[in-house]
Enzyme design. Structure first.
Site, mmCIF file in Angstrom:
data_model
loop_
_atom_site.group_PDB
_atom_site.id
_atom_site.type_symbol
_atom_site.label_atom_id
_atom_site.label_comp_id
_atom_site.label_asym_id
_atom_site.label_seq_id
_atom_site.Cartn_x
_atom_site.Cartn_y
_atom_site.Cartn_z
ATOM 1 N N HIS A 1 0.821 -1.213 0.000
ATOM 2 C CA HIS A 1 0.000 0.000 0.000
ATOM 3 C C HIS A 1 0.855 1.262 0.000
ATOM 4 C CE1 HIS A 1 -0.298 -0.286 4.719
ATOM 5 N NE2 HIS A 1 0.912 -0.007 4.312
ATOM 6 N N ASN A 2 0.315 2.280 -0.665
ATOM 7 C CA ASN A 2 0.921 3.624 -0.729
ATOM 8 C C ASN A 2 2.201 3.682 -1.550
ATOM 9 O OD1 ASN A 2 -1.155 4.187 1.048
ATOM 10 N ND2 ASN A 2 0.123 5.207 2.559
#
Length: 343
Positions: A247-248
């Site tokens: 994620h991210n």
């Protein structure tokens, strides 16, 4: 307030007073119990109606400058709380914030399926047997969706895309000419857990995946949605089979990721970077433009632009090769000495 969770993917739940919130997430109100809050956000982007938290003292400056209407903090951080913020004190601030996330934001479920005619831009879109299209899905001209693929609510797919069979796509915005091979998983929740007295709890993942034009994603590759911001794959980047992107992560344009590469959360990758097979990168690191990461390398620090790194822990290639030669000589010398001692 910042962008917040995308309304195409997340339902906004009713507002609460800080006092009611504290009762439900487990925390002590220090001030501002009658203030109304309606969303969660990170410290840097939170505004008056948002709840933010401090999980690490490294972020005390961000706490002091935050515009959050309510903050959840440990007692040791009270000196940095802005004067105008409501305060909930908790020894497990991140876990309390995760519980608050569930009270304000809920993923929109796959409760209805659209027909091809409802989702497609025109009749050039091909949808093979067994495909499920969630409410709000849009598919651009000339795209093809493979058999038994599931496209979750709100997903936007551009023109001339090819999506293979048994793919799942959710919480995602996909550009033109994107290819997703069979079994790819796009937009699953990222791996995030917060410690609590009852053991680790999942931190809700409220972001999206953005695949820009010309991206290719290999079979059985997983790209997690952002924790709050977005996971972004830049234009014309090519990703092999069995790659994991946390994620991210933000990956630039024209990058190449060979099979079994793994990027931990919040990795930033510049344009034109190449990863050999089974390369691994630790979280919150930066890989500079046109860098190269050799096969099997384990990256535990930032890599400057244009450099080639190898080994575990990864080092600049020349340094790695010098050390490998030195170790080989040492091992060879000890072997010869041991043989001479036995003669």
């Amino acid at each position: 307030m910042g962008r917040g969770p995308d309304a195409r993917f997340f339902e906004r739940l009713p507002s609460l007073t800080v006092g009611a919130l504290a009762e439900r997430i487990g925390g002590e109100i220090l001030r501002g119990g009658d203030r109304t809050v309606s969303a969660v956000a990170p410290l840097p982007t939170a505004s008056e109606g948002d709840v933010a938290f401090l999980g690490d003292r490294r972020f005390l400056p961000a706490l002091a400058e935050s515009g959050a209407g309510c903050v959840i903090v440990p007692a040791s951080a009270l000196e940095a709380v802005p004067a105008g913020a409501a305060v909930i004190v908790s020894p497990e601030a991140q876990a309390a914030w995760a519980r608050a996330s569930l009270l304000f934001h809920r993923p929109i479920p796959l409760s209805a399926s659209l027909t091809v005619e409802q989702a497609a831009e025109d009749d050039s879109v091909v949808v093979e047997p067994g495909v499920i299209l969630g409410d709000g899905v849009r598919i651009g001209r000339g795209s093809r969706i493979g058999a038994n693929t599931v496209i979750g609510p709100g997903v936007q797919i551009g023109r001339d895309c090819v999506i293979g069979s048994n793919v799942t796509v959710g919480f995602a915005l996909i550009g033109d000419r994107v290819r997703l091979l069979s079994g790819a998983r796009i937009g699953e929740p990222g791996f995030g857990a917060a410690g609590s007295r009852g053991g680790p709890i999942d931190v809700p993942q409220l972001g999206r995946v953005i695949l820009q034009d010309g991206v290719s994603v290999g079979a059985n590759t997983c790209i997690d949605r952002g924790a709050y911001d977005d996971t972004v794959i830049g234009e014309n980047t090519k990703i092999d089979n069995l790659v994991m992107i946390g994620h991210n992560c933000v990956i630039g344009r024209n990058c190449l990721l060979a099979a079994n590469t793994g990027l931990s959360g919040s990795v930033t990758v510049g344009d034109g970077v190449m990863f050999g097979g089974k390369a691994g990168v630790g979280d919150h690191l930066s890989i500079g433009e046109a860098a190269r990461v050799a096969a099997g390398a384990g990256v535990l620090q930032d890599i400057p632009a244009g450099e080639t790194w190898s080994g575990y822990p990864a080092k600049p290639l020349r340094q790695f090769l010098r050390e490998a030669v030195w170790l080989a000589k040492q091992a060879s010398g000890k072997a010869r000495a041991g043989k001479a001692g036995n003669d």
